[in-house]
Design an enzyme around this catalytic site. Structure first.
Site, PDB file in Angstrom:
ATOM      1  N   THR A  24     -27.287 -60.788 -11.739  1.00 18.65           N
ATOM      2  CA  THR A  24     -28.858 -60.617 -11.335  1.00 18.65           C
ATOM      3  C   THR A  24     -29.340 -59.884 -13.171  1.00 18.65           C
ATOM      4  OG1 THR A  24     -29.567 -60.456  -9.147  1.00 18.65           O
ATOM      5  CG2 THR A  24     -31.261 -59.915 -10.809  1.00 18.65           C
ATOM      6  N   ARG A  72     -32.068 -66.991   2.666  1.00 15.82           N
ATOM      7  CA  ARG A  72     -32.843 -65.625   2.463  1.00 15.82           C
ATOM      8  C   ARG A  72     -32.850 -65.750   0.738  1.00 15.82           C
ATOM      9  NH1 ARG A  72     -30.065 -62.458  -1.559  1.00 15.82           N
ATOM     10  NH2 ARG A  72     -29.874 -60.052  -0.905  1.00 15.82           N
ATOM     11  N   VAL A  73     -34.096 -64.433   1.185  1.00 16.68           N
ATOM     12  CA  VAL A  73     -34.442 -63.821   0.347  1.00 16.68           C
ATOM     13  C   VAL A  73     -34.134 -62.162  -0.651  1.00 16.68           C
ATOM     14  CG1 VAL A  73     -36.978 -63.206  -1.105  1.00 16.68           C
ATOM     15  CG2 VAL A  73     -36.597 -65.284  -0.163  1.00 16.68           C
ATOM     16  N   GLY A  74     -33.495 -62.258  -1.774  1.00 15.66           N
ATOM     17  CA  GLY A  74     -33.181 -60.358  -1.753  1.00 15.66           C
ATOM     18  C   GLY A  74     -34.525 -60.034  -2.027  1.00 15.66           C
ATOM     19  N   ASP A  75     -33.700 -58.861  -2.917  1.00 15.43           N
ATOM     20  CA  ASP A  75     -35.388 -57.521  -3.870  1.00 15.43           C
ATOM     21  C   ASP A  75     -35.809 -57.817  -4.922  1.00 15.43           C
ATOM     22  OD1 ASP A  75     -32.928 -57.662  -4.480  1.00 15.43           O
ATOM     23  OD2 ASP A  75     -33.244 -55.699  -5.597  1.00 15.43           O
ATOM     24  N   THR A  87     -30.472 -54.845  -9.454  1.00 15.85           N
ATOM     25  CA  THR A  87     -29.731 -55.132  -9.447  1.00 15.85           C
ATOM     26  C   THR A  87     -28.650 -54.434  -8.363  1.00 15.85           C
ATOM     27  OG1 THR A  87     -28.040 -56.292 -10.634  1.00 15.85           O
ATOM     28  CG2 THR A  87     -28.388 -54.686 -11.313  1.00 15.85           C
ATOM     29  N   GLY A  88     -28.405 -55.628  -7.128  1.00 19.51           N
ATOM     30  CA  GLY A  88     -27.069 -54.577  -5.990  1.00 19.51           C
ATOM     31  C   GLY A  88     -27.595 -55.231  -4.785  1.00 19.51           C
ATOM     32  N   GLY A 142     -29.465 -56.813  -2.451  1.00 19.41           N
ATOM     33  CA  GLY A 142     -30.928 -56.610  -2.056  1.00 19.41           C
ATOM     34  C   GLY A 142     -31.553 -56.598  -1.068  1.00 19.41           C
TER      35      GLY A 142
END
Ligand code: ASP
Length: 329
Positions: A198, A226-229, A248-249, A251
């Site tokens: 990211t 799916r949605v991350g951070d 980043t990481g 999420g």
């Protein structure tokens, strides 16, 4: 639990005005070729200089963030824009967000498949809509209305990312088999170990305004929807008058810890420094089993780049143009 690395071997001589990351993860020197290392270093440097060019001529932190992120979104090396990872279904679904510390305005897009530079769409949401976050086809329709460059979904195909998905799908089917036959359900998901990639940027302009932005393809093999951070304000991105943060990481852990906002809150309510606050948040994430890193830049130009993975692509540039790029712990 892995330890928190600072990624801050050298203390910059003057204040930092722009800081970037290109993702954290299992990035090992032993697995890197000199060519690949150079390609990443060059791309990070180009991103820093693109943002710096804007700041140095009196441009806003928002424009600097957009320019720096564009360079990484347009490169196949990073998991954002062109180099986005593949979902379980073999598609690319991109997320991005931006926040301006000056007035707390923010914008984000999630799960978009045809927007070349999602960070620009996030900016449009912030500036040209009454909303903060738009998703999927609606976000794409809005971006089109705004005249933002659209591409065919096939634009996001890269062989390396496709192969990564195939490897993981193969691992997954082995894991299911194992699970079935041997009742060993603790097989580690391989996608967690892959480097994430990211991208993010925090900039401080000559008016003292801070902007933070993040752009991603998410995580390889992510499930439908799916949605991350990264597009979640407060989790993957946050900025106020004092500080800006891009994460980043993994999420899910950053969302559950409201990671970016937590750094700002620790600074505001407990008077911690950018470094102390961000180390504390990465420590908490690690304790829960999550991994990743973040970039933090405060109003005085202090920078912190903590991560608990093997590496994080990262760099910063100071007011006088001193560039620092690093990859490993
Ligand atoms: N945080 C991103 C996500 O979970 C992935 C990354 O940082 O590489 O979607």
């Amino acid at each position: 639990m892995s330890s928190v690395a600072m990624g801050q071997q050298a203390v910059p001589k003057d204040k930092v005005v722009l800081v970037i990351h290109g993702g954290a993860g299992t990035i090992l020197k032993s697995k890197m070729t000199p060519q690949k290392e150079k390609a990443y270093t060059d791309a990070l440097r180009a991103s820093l200089l693109a943002g710096y060019d804007i700041l140095k001529t009196g441009g806003s932190s928002e424009k600097a963030v957009e320019a720096a992120i564009h360079v990484m979104e347009d490169s196949p090396l990073f998991n954002a824009g062109k180099g986005a990872v593949f979902t379980h279904e073999g598609t690319n679904e991109l997320d991005a967000s931006i926040m301006k510390g000056k007035d707390g305005s923010a914008g984000a897009v999630a799960g978009v498949t045809t927007i070349k530079n999602p960070i620009t769409a996030a900016i449009a949401v912030m500036e040209s809509s009454p909303h903060v976050m738009m998703m999927g086809q609606g976000a794409e329709r809005f971006a089109k209305e705004q005249g933002i460059t659209q591409v065919e979904p096939s634009y996001f195909y890269t062989e390396e990312r496709w192969d990564a998905l195939q490897r993981i799908l193969k691992e997954d089917s082995k894991a299911v088999e194992l699970d079935h036959n041997d009742k060993q359900s603790s097989t580690k998901p391989e996608w967690k170990d892959d480097k994430f990639g990211t991208v993010g940027c925090v900039a401080l302009d000559n008016k003292g305004d801070i902007t933070a932005g993040t752009s991603t393809g998410g995580m390889t093999n992510k499930k439908f929807g799916r949605v991350g951070d990264s597009p979640v304000i407060g989790a993957g991105t946050y900025a106020n008058k004092q500080v800006g943060i891009s994460c980043t990481g993994w999420g899910e852990y950053f969302i559950r810890n409201v990671a970016a906002y937590d750094v700002a809150a620790l600074m505001e309510y407990r008077a911690l420094s950018a470094l102390e606050a961000s180390k504390e948040v990465i420590r908490k994430i690690g304790e829960m089993g999550g991994d990743g890193g973040m970039i933090v830049l405060d109003k005085d130009g202090n920078v912190a780049l903590p991560f608990n993975t093997a590496g994080m692509y990262r760099g910063y540039i100071t007011e006088s143009g001193e560039v620092k790029v690093e990859i490993y712990k």
